[in-house]
Write a protein that holds these residues in place. Structure first.
Motif, PDB file in Angstrom:
ATOM      1  N   ILE A 199      29.706  -7.260 -74.437  1.00  0.00           N
ATOM      2  CA  ILE A 199      30.428  -8.008 -75.611  1.00  0.00           C
ATOM      3  C   ILE A 199      31.197  -6.918 -75.935  1.00  0.00           C
ATOM      4  CG2 ILE A 199      30.297  -9.474 -77.292  1.00  0.00           C
ATOM      5  CD1 ILE A 199      29.008 -10.697 -75.061  1.00  0.00           C
ATOM      6  N   ALA A 241      34.235 -13.643 -81.148  1.00  0.00           N
ATOM      7  CA  ALA A 241      33.383 -14.244 -80.449  1.00  0.00           C
ATOM      8  C   ALA A 241      34.067 -15.226 -79.504  1.00  0.00           C
ATOM      9  CB  ALA A 241      32.441 -15.166 -81.335  1.00  0.00           C
ATOM     10  N   PHE A 258      32.012 -17.350 -77.190  1.00  0.00           N
ATOM     11  CA  PHE A 258      30.756 -18.278 -76.964  1.00  0.00           C
ATOM     12  C   PHE A 258      30.034 -18.703 -77.930  1.00  0.00           C
ATOM     13  CE2 PHE A 258      31.269 -15.186 -73.434  1.00  0.00           C
ATOM     14  CZ  PHE A 258      31.857 -15.864 -72.384  1.00  0.00           C
ATOM     15  N   ARG A 259      29.945 -17.973 -79.087  1.00  0.00           N
ATOM     16  CA  ARG A 259      29.125 -18.479 -80.308  1.00  0.00           C
ATOM     17  C   ARG A 259      29.964 -18.353 -81.403  1.00  0.00           C
ATOM     18  NH1 ARG A 259      24.029 -20.319 -78.651  1.00  0.00           N
ATOM     19  NH2 ARG A 259      23.659 -19.765 -76.133  1.00  0.00           N
ATOM     20  N   GLU A 290      26.508 -13.236 -80.641  1.00  0.00           N
ATOM     21  CA  GLU A 290      26.865 -13.043 -79.245  1.00  0.00           C
ATOM     22  C   GLU A 290      26.041 -11.850 -78.948  1.00  0.00           C
ATOM     23  OE1 GLU A 290      30.916 -12.969 -78.115  1.00  0.00           O
ATOM     24  OE2 GLU A 290      30.782 -15.280 -78.222  1.00  0.00           O
ATOM     25  N   LYS A 291      26.004 -10.573 -79.428  1.00  0.00           N
ATOM     26  CA  LYS A 291      25.469  -9.533 -79.297  1.00  0.00           C
ATOM     27  C   LYS A 291      23.894  -9.472 -79.662  1.00  0.00           C
ATOM     28  CE  LYS A 291      29.210  -6.412 -79.860  1.00  0.00           C
ATOM     29  NZ  LYS A 291      29.759  -5.122 -80.400  1.00  0.00           N
TER      30      LYS A 291
END
Length: 482
Positions: A41, A46, A48-49, A55-56
């Protein structure tokens, strides 16, 4: 190039690859979770989230699982619980089971109001709404609505679980009831967010290979067709290039299991009893945990092909280590009760190949004569009982009848029928995954393509008998009972 259309599965694979690469190179350190998260990432926005931080964190928790640790630190960790919830990833599903949709027109019938016994439905300005502090999620309002404006939704993980082992916690996150869970991986396969995954032993296996100990790989027959156009001999040679001392088909043990299973089948039939197969660990778990009387009376006492092959190897190589490679996450629990040392999945094997720049389809290999096609087709639904039938025929014994339960729901129904003495066939073959092991949660290739490759490759051994496998691999003085 991505291996998976499912982005969460691709992230999982990428994490496994990076952990494998660092493990083989001796570069694992305390910062590996952050290193992998920052690598996969890299941006500041972001995709996806809700935010880059979440995300991380999901990648960090995935990395912990790839290292063989629970996604978050816990006290008294239950090592037998293979399937785990990645809490950071589990927040995308609808919280409420019963919901009023925009189809509601605040009709004059107000059938939903009359149907609710808990005073949980009220009329708003434009449509009905539900007071979730009072709602019991009984579904009466949904059934009463003539306009289908109230719907019932269920989380994919909960819907897929055949033994009701998943519930929603007060925080809205999925929780696994370890006393009920059979580690079948159905929830893992169905979660669209990749929030449920299996614990990994890949790191332990890599450490064994690096020490250059006597380590044998035993692989499930479902491996055929999983690595592009690579043939089975090429896959076997690629595994040797990873560092395994040698590689064996679990189908050898499958032939042995089928040959000796026929004796148990004959005995049960003579006594007017039924018998079930014991190759699928999730099916065995279901019987043991949820149908204990059936388990005690009817589940075959034969070991699985994985264990049979391992016992053969450890008889001839007493100091060796054995690693099973398969498409099944429940095998990781079965291994803990057997002579097998570790278990990794096709996903994990694939990540190890990529991390070492090994492409199985480009590996030169010679043809190897091992198991029969019947042993190899244990991986396809109905293959186990068919192999037992063939073994009976080869031995000129009386035939037995068999019924195949395709998937965990069918297994549950068949076990219930057996419990109430209404099961008609002599043998029940149960596979928790619909279609068999070839459809397991840790496969790489889709079932139709893998099955087509398997069928084509096995044409060359279609006339080989089960008995001929046992002439080459002598199991006569090896105990194959659990």
């Amino acid at each position: 190039m991505s291996l998976f259309d499912h982005e969460a599965r691709q992230f999982k694979f990428d994490v496994l690859r990076e952990v494998s690469k660092r493990a083989f190179d001796g570069k694992l350190n305390d910062d590996v979770c952050d290193e992998v998260a920052n690598l996969l990432i890299p941006g500041k926005h972001a995709e996806f989230r809700c935010c880059i931080y979440k995300e991380k964190e999901i990648i960090r928790q995935r990395t912990r699982m790839a290292l063989g640790k629970p996604p978050v630190p816990v006290e008294n960790d239950n090592k037998r619980q293979i399937v785990r919830v990645i809490e950071a990833a589990c927040d995308g599903c609808s919280i409420h089971k019963i919901q009023v949709t925009d189809n509601c027109r605040k009709c004059m019938a107000k059938a939903c109001l009359s149907a609710c016994k808990f005073d949980a439905i009220h009329m708003g300005e434009d449509h009905a709404f539900i007071d979730y502090d009072k709602c019991k999620e009984c579904g009466a309002c949904k059934n009463a609505c003539p306009f289908n404006a109230i719907v019932e939704t269920q989380r994919p993980c909960m819907k897929s679980c055949p033994v009701d082992a998943i519930r929603m916690g007060e925080d809205g996150l999925a929780k696994i009831d370890e006393a009920k869970c059979i580690n079948c991986g159905a929830c893992q396969a169905k979660c669209p967010f990749g929030a449920i995954e299996d614990m990994s032993w890949m790191l332990d296996v890599i450490e064994l290979l690096k020490k250059k100990e006597e380590v044998y790989a035993v692989f499930a027959p479902a491996i055929q067709g999983q690595f592009d156009s690579a043939t089975l001999p090429q896959i076997m040679q690629a595994m040797r290039e990873l560092g395994f001392s040698d590689v064996y088909e679990a189908a050898i043990g499958a032939d042995a299991v089928a040959w000796y299973e026929k004796e148990d089948a004959k005995k049960h039939k003579a006594e007017g009893k039924k018998i079930t197969t014991s190759c699928c660990p999730a099916f065995v778990n279901m019987a043991k945990q949820h149908f204990p009387t059936v388990y005690e009376s009817s589940v075959s006492h034969m070991v699985s092909p994985m264990v049979a092959t391992t016992r053969y190897l450890k008889k001839h190589h007493p100091n060796c280590k054995v690693v099973f490679v398969g498409p099944c996450v429940a095998k990781k629990q079965e291994v803990q009760d057997s002579e097998v040392d570790f278990c990794i999945t096709f996903e994990e094997l694939g990540a190890m190949f990529v991390s070492r720049h090994i492409s199985p389809e480009n590996v030169p290999a010679k043809e190897e004569d091992t198991a029969s096609a019947y042993g190899r087709f244990f991986s396809v639904g109905g293959g186990v009982s068919k192999a037992v039938a063939v073994a009976l025929k080869e031995n000129n014994d009386e035939a037995v009848t068999a019924e195949y339960a395709d998937g965990s729901d069918a297994c549950k129904k068949a076990l219930l029928m057996m419990k109430v003495n209404r099961f008609q066939a002599d043998i029940l073959e149960g596979m928790a995954c619909q279609g068999g092991c070839i459809c397991g949660p840790a496969t790489i290739e889709n079932m139709p393509k893998a099955k087509a490759r398997m069928t084509k490759e096995n044409l060359a051994i279609k006339d080989k008998t089960i008995a001929s496998t046992l002439e080459k691999y002598d199991f006569s003085d090896i105990d194959l009972h659990r």
